[in-house]
Write a protein that holds these residues in place. Structure first.
Motif, PDB file in Angstrom:
ATOM      1  N   VAL A  48      -6.707   3.181 -32.970  1.00 17.52           N
ATOM      2  CA  VAL A  48      -7.225   2.162 -32.110  1.00 17.52           C
ATOM      3  C   VAL A  48      -6.619   2.337 -30.538  1.00 17.52           C
ATOM      4  N   THR A  49      -5.185   2.605 -30.482  1.00 18.20           N
ATOM      5  CA  THR A  49      -4.547   3.063 -29.447  1.00 18.20           C
ATOM      6  C   THR A  49      -5.261   4.230 -28.506  1.00 18.20           C
ATOM      7  N   SER A  50      -5.462   5.312 -29.492  1.00 20.61           N
ATOM      8  CA  SER A  50      -6.274   6.453 -28.746  1.00 20.61           C
ATOM      9  C   SER A  50      -7.633   5.920 -28.101  1.00 20.61           C
ATOM     10  N   ILE A  51      -8.306   5.338 -28.895  1.00 22.34           N
ATOM     11  CA  ILE A  51      -9.685   4.893 -28.512  1.00 22.34           C
ATOM     12  C   ILE A  51      -9.661   4.231 -27.309  1.00 22.34           C
ATOM     13  N   LYS A  52      -8.545   2.980 -27.332  1.00 16.90           N
ATOM     14  CA  LYS A  52      -8.316   2.266 -25.985  1.00 16.90           C
ATOM     15  C   LYS A  52      -8.169   2.990 -24.934  1.00 16.90           C
ATOM     16  N   GLY A  53      -7.307   4.278 -25.097  1.00 13.90           N
ATOM     17  CA  GLY A  53      -6.904   4.872 -23.841  1.00 13.90           C
ATOM     18  C   GLY A  53      -8.113   5.791 -23.266  1.00 13.90           C
ATOM     19  N   PHE A  54      -9.170   6.194 -24.209  1.00 17.89           N
ATOM     20  CA  PHE A  54     -10.336   6.903 -23.750  1.00 17.89           C
ATOM     21  C   PHE A  54     -11.315   6.193 -23.184  1.00 17.89           C
ATOM     22  N   VAL A  55     -11.461   4.784 -23.527  1.00 16.28           N
ATOM     23  CA  VAL A  55     -12.138   3.834 -22.954  1.00 16.28           C
ATOM     24  C   VAL A  55     -11.859   3.551 -21.365  1.00 16.28           C
ATOM     25  N   GLN A  56     -10.401   3.312 -21.383  1.00 16.37           N
ATOM     26  CA  GLN A  56      -9.978   3.077 -20.007  1.00 16.37           C
ATOM     27  C   GLN A  56     -10.245   4.330 -19.123  1.00 16.37           C
ATOM     28  N   LEU A  57     -10.012   5.604 -19.512  1.00 14.12           N
ATOM     29  CA  LEU A  57     -10.454   6.771 -18.837  1.00 14.12           C
ATOM     30  C   LEU A  57     -11.812   6.838 -18.292  1.00 14.12           C
ATOM     31  N   LEU A  58     -12.668   6.445 -19.131  1.00 11.28           N
ATOM     32  CA  LEU A  58     -14.328   6.469 -18.982  1.00 11.28           C
ATOM     33  C   LEU A  58     -14.710   5.411 -18.076  1.00 11.28           C
ATOM     34  N   ARG A  59     -13.990   4.404 -18.215  1.00 18.23           N
ATOM     35  CA  ARG A  59     -14.180   3.177 -17.127  1.00 18.23           C
ATOM     36  C   ARG A  59     -14.120   3.533 -15.853  1.00 18.23           C
ATOM     37  N   ARG A  60     -13.218   4.629 -15.369  1.00 23.33           N
ATOM     38  CA  ARG A  60     -12.973   4.995 -13.972  1.00 23.33           C
ATOM     39  C   ARG A  60     -14.178   5.569 -13.362  1.00 23.33           C
ATOM     40  N   ASP A  61     -15.127   5.998 -14.285  1.00 28.23           N
ATOM     41  CA  ASP A  61     -16.367   6.631 -13.637  1.00 28.23           C
ATOM     42  C   ASP A  61     -17.585   5.775 -13.333  1.00 28.23           C
ATOM     43  N   GLN A  62     -17.067   4.357 -13.607  1.00 28.83           N
ATOM     44  CA  GLN A  62     -18.241   3.341 -13.256  1.00 28.83           C
ATOM     45  C   GLN A  62     -19.491   3.360 -14.000  1.00 28.83           C
ATOM     46  N   TRP A  63     -19.505   3.758 -15.072  1.00 29.39           N
ATOM     47  CA  TRP A  63     -20.788   3.748 -16.062  1.00 29.39           C
ATOM     48  C   TRP A  63     -20.913   2.531 -16.508  1.00 29.39           C
ATOM     49  N   LYS A  64     -21.840   1.630 -16.153  1.00 30.33           N
ATOM     50  CA  LYS A  64     -22.022   0.365 -16.912  1.00 30.33           C
ATOM     51  C   LYS A  64     -20.576  -0.290 -17.238  1.00 30.33           C
ATOM     52  N   SER A  65     -20.126  -0.693 -16.251  1.00 27.59           N
ATOM     53  CA  SER A  65     -18.365  -1.114 -16.703  1.00 27.59           C
ATOM     54  C   SER A  65     -18.786  -2.316 -17.534  1.00 27.59           C
ATOM     55  N   GLU A  66     -19.735  -3.285 -17.425  1.00 27.14           N
ATOM     56  CA  GLU A  66     -19.810  -4.487 -18.203  1.00 27.14           C
ATOM     57  C   GLU A  66     -19.707  -4.196 -19.691  1.00 27.14           C
ATOM     58  N   TYR A  67     -20.227  -2.818 -20.129  1.00 27.82           N
ATOM     59  CA  TYR A  67     -20.041  -2.489 -21.475  1.00 27.82           C
ATOM     60  C   TYR A  67     -18.619  -2.093 -21.898  1.00 27.82           C
ATOM     61  N   PHE A  68     -17.985  -1.659 -21.024  1.00 32.63           N
ATOM     62  CA  PHE A  68     -16.528  -1.108 -21.177  1.00 32.63           C
ATOM     63  C   PHE A  68     -15.895  -2.503 -21.217  1.00 32.63           C
TER      64      PHE A  68
END
Length: 280
Positions: free
Chosen positions: A81-101
């Protein structure tokens, strides 16, 4: 009458205030000179608190077992869970449908909360006990609940315990009453009055009662409260109640629920006033 010997019987009856009493009666025959039974003397005592305490202890045994399982489950899923949360935060920086994140992160926060509750079940007795004014503690908890549920009216009756102090872990006891008040609020979606009453129960015990007029529970649901993965809500893990039972066990107290469908629920928490021996 037939065997001319003492006999004990346990039975239940209804108190005039509507609560259920469990009574123990011992009948002893009195014989005359001809060995005939002339009278039977009954000694009856109220064993309600004892029976409720025994039921509470039986539930504690079940919770201790699931606590062992909880430690293994929490260890296995915490790292992924900690690893997945870290990847989600990295993806969020690309501004891809941030509401989903945002939604995904909220779900992960919920998972982390459940993990913390699992881990709590495996912890030993708290060592952060100190003397707390019960009236002040209940006022602060009630104020928090009132602010979060403005459609409900919290009626607090604490005159009988104004100068009473508990030897307790303040954060844990606050967690118990916040959870119980939250359950009461959720059972009354249209608002209403919730009564919180505290009074002395003997010279060494205090009873805190929370009464709502919500949806209530059936007898079957009442019997299973506090068991692993059983909740008062249709969608829930039941961990909140398990932790409530565990905290009260830490404090050498016990809890009792009484309820009926569409008639509300009454919760009674009994806590000792004396310092628990294990924390001395």
């Amino acid at each position: 009458m037939e065997w001319k010997l003492p006999r004990a019987v346990t039975f239940s009856c209804q108190h005039r205030n509507g609560s259920k009493l469990i009574l123990e009666a011992k009948g002893t025959p009195v014989q005359n000179e001809q060995a005939e039974v002339e009278q039977i003397v009954f000694i009856i005592r109220n064993s309600t608190a004892q029976v409720q305490a025994e039921e509470f202890l039986r539930k504690m045994d079940k919770i201790d077992v699931v606590g062992q399982l909880a430690a293994g489950v929490a260890h296995e899923i915490r790292n992924p869970v900690t690893s997945i949360k870290g990847f989600v935060q990295l993806l969020r920086r690309d501004q891809w449908k941030s509401e989903y994140f945002d939604i995904m992160l909220a779900e992960f926060h919920q998972l982390e909360s459940i993990l913390r509750e699992f881990v709590f079940l495996t912890q030993q007795r708290s060592h952060q006990f100190e003397s707390q004014n019960l009236a002040q503690l209940l006022r602060s908890v009630t104020q928090v609940a009132q602010e979060e549920a403005p459609a409900h009216q919290m009626v607090l009756e604490i005159d009988d315990v104004e100068e009473t102090c508990l030897w307790c872990d303040q954060s844990q006891i606050r967690q118990v009453f916040i959870h119980l008040l939250s359950n009461a609020v959720e059972s009354m979606p249209d608002g209403g009055t919730i009564r919180i009453r505290a009074l002395r129960s003997g010279h060494d015990q205090v009873m805190i009662q929370i009464v709502d007029k919500g949806c209530g529970m059936s007898e079957e649901r009442l019997k299973r409260l506090g068991e692993p993965f059983y909740s008062t809500k249709e969608k829930g893990t039941g961990l909140g109640l398990m932790i409530t039972y565990k905290i009260i066990q830490y404090h050498d107290g016990y809890i009792h629920f009484s309820s009926a469908p569409n008639q509300g629920t009454k919760v009674e928490v009994y806590l000792p006033l004396n310092r628990p021996t294990d924390t001395a």
